[in-house]
Design a protein around this motif. Structure first.
Motif, PDB file in Angstrom:
ATOM      1  N   UNK A 412       0.875  -0.967   0.152  1.00  0.00           N
ATOM      2  CA  UNK A 412      -0.043   0.125   0.079  1.00  0.00           C
ATOM      3  C   UNK A 412       0.887   1.182   0.012  1.00  0.00           C
ATOM      4  N   UNK A 413       1.191   1.726  -1.198  1.00  0.00           N
ATOM      5  CA  UNK A 413       2.414   2.884  -1.277  1.00  0.00           C
ATOM      6  C   UNK A 413       1.947   3.464  -2.804  1.00  0.00           C
ATOM      7  N   UNK A 414       1.537   4.562  -2.750  1.00  0.00           N
ATOM      8  CA  UNK A 414       1.402   5.242  -3.830  1.00  0.00           C
ATOM      9  C   UNK A 414       2.632   5.636  -4.608  1.00  0.00           C
ATOM     10  N   UNK A 415       2.547   5.882  -6.187  1.00  0.00           N
ATOM     11  CA  UNK A 415       3.620   6.378  -6.835  1.00  0.00           C
ATOM     12  C   UNK A 415       4.651   5.373  -6.821  1.00  0.00           C
ATOM     13  N   UNK A 416       4.617   4.120  -6.870  1.00  0.00           N
ATOM     14  CA  UNK A 416       5.478   3.255  -7.243  1.00  0.00           C
ATOM     15  C   UNK A 416       6.339   3.141  -8.682  1.00  0.00           C
ATOM     16  N   UNK A 417       5.567   3.541  -9.483  1.00  0.00           N
ATOM     17  CA  UNK A 417       6.144   3.693 -10.931  1.00  0.00           C
ATOM     18  C   UNK A 417       7.173   4.779 -10.744  1.00  0.00           C
ATOM     19  N   UNK A 418       6.675   5.805 -10.377  1.00  0.00           N
ATOM     20  CA  UNK A 418       7.770   7.066 -10.106  1.00  0.00           C
ATOM     21  C   UNK A 418       8.872   6.851  -9.351  1.00  0.00           C
ATOM     22  N   UNK A 419       8.925   6.203  -8.181  1.00  0.00           N
ATOM     23  CA  UNK A 419       9.817   5.689  -7.353  1.00  0.00           C
ATOM     24  C   UNK A 419      10.525   4.791  -7.946  1.00  0.00           C
ATOM     25  N   UNK A 420      10.161   4.038  -8.915  1.00  0.00           N
ATOM     26  CA  UNK A 420      11.165   2.748  -9.514  1.00  0.00           C
ATOM     27  C   UNK A 420      12.182   3.679 -10.465  1.00  0.00           C
ATOM     28  N   UNK A 421      11.557   4.744 -11.054  1.00  0.00           N
ATOM     29  CA  UNK A 421      12.383   5.318 -12.144  1.00  0.00           C
ATOM     30  C   UNK A 421      13.374   6.303 -11.402  1.00  0.00           C
ATOM     31  N   UNK A 422      12.909   6.900 -10.477  1.00  0.00           N
ATOM     32  CA  UNK A 422      14.036   7.570  -9.623  1.00  0.00           C
ATOM     33  C   UNK A 422      15.162   6.873  -9.009  1.00  0.00           C
ATOM     34  N   UNK A 423      14.731   5.763  -8.616  1.00  0.00           N
ATOM     35  CA  UNK A 423      15.690   4.450  -8.214  1.00  0.00           C
ATOM     36  C   UNK A 423      16.558   3.946  -9.211  1.00  0.00           C
ATOM     37  N   UNK A 424      16.037   3.988 -10.430  1.00  0.00           N
ATOM     38  CA  UNK A 424      16.849   3.496 -11.614  1.00  0.00           C
ATOM     39  C   UNK A 424      17.831   4.685 -11.905  1.00  0.00           C
ATOM     40  N   UNK A 425      17.454   5.658 -12.097  1.00  0.00           N
ATOM     41  CA  UNK A 425      18.242   7.009 -12.227  1.00  0.00           C
ATOM     42  C   UNK A 425      19.451   7.149 -11.383  1.00  0.00           C
ATOM     43  N   UNK A 426      19.169   7.076 -10.126  1.00  0.00           N
ATOM     44  CA  UNK A 426      20.027   7.070  -9.059  1.00  0.00           C
ATOM     45  C   UNK A 426      21.127   6.163  -9.145  1.00  0.00           C
ATOM     46  N   UNK A 427      20.623   4.935  -9.291  1.00  0.00           N
ATOM     47  CA  UNK A 427      21.791   3.839  -9.262  1.00  0.00           C
ATOM     48  C   UNK A 427      22.275   4.042 -10.785  1.00  0.00           C
ATOM     49  N   UNK A 428      21.942   4.308 -11.697  1.00  0.00           N
ATOM     50  CA  UNK A 428      22.932   4.449 -12.993  1.00  0.00           C
ATOM     51  C   UNK A 428      23.873   5.379 -12.693  1.00  0.00           C
ATOM     52  N   UNK A 429      23.601   6.707 -12.374  1.00  0.00           N
ATOM     53  CA  UNK A 429      24.443   7.780 -12.240  1.00  0.00           C
ATOM     54  C   UNK A 429      25.579   7.107 -11.057  1.00  0.00           C
ATOM     55  N   UNK A 430      25.224   6.604  -9.848  1.00  0.00           N
ATOM     56  CA  UNK A 430      26.353   6.356  -9.048  1.00  0.00           C
ATOM     57  C   UNK A 430      27.125   4.999  -9.777  1.00  0.00           C
ATOM     58  N   UNK A 431      26.321   4.136 -10.316  1.00  0.00           N
ATOM     59  CA  UNK A 431      27.504   3.211 -10.877  1.00  0.00           C
ATOM     60  C   UNK A 431      28.441   3.686 -11.827  1.00  0.00           C
ATOM     61  N   UNK A 432      28.040   4.895 -12.612  1.00  0.00           N
ATOM     62  CA  UNK A 432      28.914   5.234 -13.593  1.00  0.00           C
ATOM     63  C   UNK A 432      30.187   6.245 -12.791  1.00  0.00           C
ATOM     64  N   UNK A 433      29.944   6.415 -11.540  1.00  0.00           N
ATOM     65  CA  UNK A 433      31.017   7.337 -10.873  1.00  0.00           C
ATOM     66  C   UNK A 433      32.119   6.132 -10.363  1.00  0.00           C
ATOM     67  N   UNK A 434      31.886   4.590 -10.428  1.00  0.00           N
ATOM     68  CA  UNK A 434      32.922   3.960 -10.234  1.00  0.00           C
ATOM     69  C   UNK A 434      33.439   3.422 -11.580  1.00  0.00           C
ATOM     70  N   UNK A 435      34.680   3.965 -11.931  1.00  0.00           N
ATOM     71  CA  UNK A 435      35.452   3.949 -13.074  1.00  0.00           C
ATOM     72  C   UNK A 435      35.642   2.382 -13.323  1.00  0.00           C
ATOM     73  N   UNK A 436      36.265   1.932 -11.998  1.00  0.00           N
ATOM     74  CA  UNK A 436      36.720   0.549 -12.401  1.00  0.00           C
ATOM     75  C   UNK A 436      35.594  -0.684 -12.585  1.00  0.00           C
ATOM     76  N   UNK A 437      34.213  -0.042 -12.580  1.00  0.00           N
ATOM     77  CA  UNK A 437      33.258  -1.338 -12.836  1.00  0.00           C
ATOM     78  C   UNK A 437      32.264  -0.966 -13.700  1.00  0.00           C
ATOM     79  N   UNK A 438      32.672   0.163 -14.588  1.00  0.00           N
ATOM     80  CA  UNK A 438      31.841   0.843 -15.489  1.00  0.00           C
ATOM     81  C   UNK A 438      31.620  -0.097 -16.506  1.00  0.00           C
TER      82      UNK A 438
END
Length: 441
Positions: A412-438
């Motif tokens: 029972x949580x509203x806006x799960x679609x938007x939450x998933x997109x925000x989480x994906x964007x955050x994760x992709x940007x953070x992963x690209x900050x780790x040069x050795x695992x790009x």
């Protein structure tokens, strides 16, 4: 205040002196359990038929770095040293307050979905007050019960915990939230000078806060003896992992009331060492459980309970065969003990044993209904084992402080679609900050 009457379920109360499982009704009044018994009458209550379900206390994930949610599975093949290098050496400084917020919000909602109602959020990436506030806000918005264990990225051994920030949180963002309490995620004696370790422990004791620290393998630093000599080990002390601590130290810590939290799947997979479960059981103590990092393992406490149970049984079976030349006739550890690690012991580790972890009159109404009618669980001959065998699909309903947070298998949580997109964007940007695992992104 609203009242809810749950009928028809088998109830595992985890309360001393009661059966492992029993057919009783539960009356919830507001945020508390008002009655536990047969044929409860409450004409003003909403009645819910939970026939075919098993109701348990809300699970407790006593150790989770919730701020890493956006990096799920990125470190599934990392060793402990690779994890420390990539995440703590390269990535943490790239976190924004928005990253902290979305990871804590999504991570906490996932815990509720998995049947966890209380989390020990070990937040050792509070880079600034804004980062800490954003993490706290994520927990508050998720409406999970949490102990926010404030920490920072690794500091010099001579640098004490930022106590001005602890007092600011106590007087501001944490204050007034019924589901939220504060603790200290300390560097601890292993990573602090003796003077700093003693000062940090004393600061926690003066404020009546749980202090939690990591310890995995290696010789003990002088800070441990300094804290012991100062008499600062207590029931407010929580040791995470505790792998390869000398038995004499484990005995002393247990005698002082110190709690331990094992995160078995990650400890075994990344190389922390052998989980401390057996050493505690031999002393009549028990661990609490955590899932540690979504970066490497799934955040399911029931999975942690099964792994801890199976691993300890394996060790005990091997020792029995080595000693006697025969197979053991009985199990050394029971399913009931493992469920207690995920409920009662977790509440104790977080300083919440007077509120959660058991189903008793006066306790907080943190409840989970497991649908035992499902094909993977039916016919559910042993209710306790059935709960341990359950997966997310079997978690039908979750209540936190008398309020449903999951019903009919749906969060029972509203806006799960938007939450998933925000989480994906955050994760992709953070992963690209780790040069050795790009190359793996």
């Amino acid at each position: 205040m609203s009242r809810t009457l749950l009928r028809g379920a088998q109830v595992i109360t985890m309360a001393p002196g009661r059966p492992d499982a029993e057919h009783v009704d539960l009356l919830v009044d507001g945020d508390r359990i008002a009655a536990v018994g047969e044929n409860i009458e409450a004409s003003d209550a909403e009645v819910i038929d939970f026939s075919g379900r098993i109701v348990i206390p809300g699970l407790v994930n006593a150790h989770l770095h919730t701020w890493q949610t956006a990096l799920r599975s990125a470190g599934a093949d990392w060793t402990l040293m690779e994890y420390l290098t990539h995440l703590h050496g390269e990535c943490v400084r790239h976190y924004t307050p928005a990253d902290m917020h979305i990871s804590n919000l999504a991570g906490a909602l996932n815990q509720i979905n998995c049947g966890t109602t209380t989390v020990g959020d070990w937040c050792h990436n509070a880079l600034s007050p804004e980062h800490a506030d954003a993490a706290v806000e994520g927990l508050v918005q998720a409406r999970i019960r949490a102990v926010f264990l404030h920490g920072t990225p690794y500091r010099s051994p001579e640098t004490p915990h930022p106590l001005a920030e602890i007092d600011r949180l106590l007087d501001g963002p944490v204050r007034g939230h019924a589901l939220l309490t504060l603790g200290l995620a300390l560097q601890g004696p292993q990573y602090s000078s003796p003077e700093t370790a003693v000062a940090d422990f004393r600061a926690g004791a003066d404020r009546g806060l749980v202090v939690s620290m990591h310890q995995s393998g290696g010789e003990l630093s002088p800070g441990w003896e300094a804290v012991r000599a100062s008499g600062l080990f207590s029931p407010l002390t929580n040791v995470v992992h505790g792998a390869e601590l000398p038995n004499t130290w484990i005995e002393m810590l247990v005698a002082s009331g110190v709690t331990f939290t094992t995160t078995p799947e990650n400890e075994l997979g990344q190389g922390h060492g052998t989980p401390v479960t057996g050493a505690l059981l031999r002393l009549g103590a028990a661990p609490s459980l955590g899932t540690d990092i979504d970066t490497a393992v799934p955040g399911k406490v029931l999975t942690a309970a099964r792994i801890a149970l199976a691993h300890q049984r394996s060790i005990d079976h091997a020792q029995y065969r080595k000693t006697t030349g025969m197979h053991a006739h009985t199990a050394s550890v029971t399913a009931g003990q493992a469920l207690a690690w995920a409920t009662v012991e977790g509440a104790k580790a977080l300083g919440l044993a007077d509120r959660v972890g058991r189903i008793e009159v006066g306790m907080q109404a943190d409840l989970v209904a497991v649908d035992a009618r499902a094909l993977n669980l039916w016919p559910a001959h042993d209710p306790v084992a059935t709960v341990l065998h359950a997966d997310i699909a079997n978690i039908e309903a979750v209540m936190v402080a008398g309020t449903w947070r999951k019903r009919d298998h749906a969060l029972l949580a509203p806006g799960l679609g938007e939450l998933r997109e925000r989480l994906r964007e955050s994760g992709q940007r953070l992963l690209h900050s780790m040069g050795s695992v790009r190359s793996h992104t």
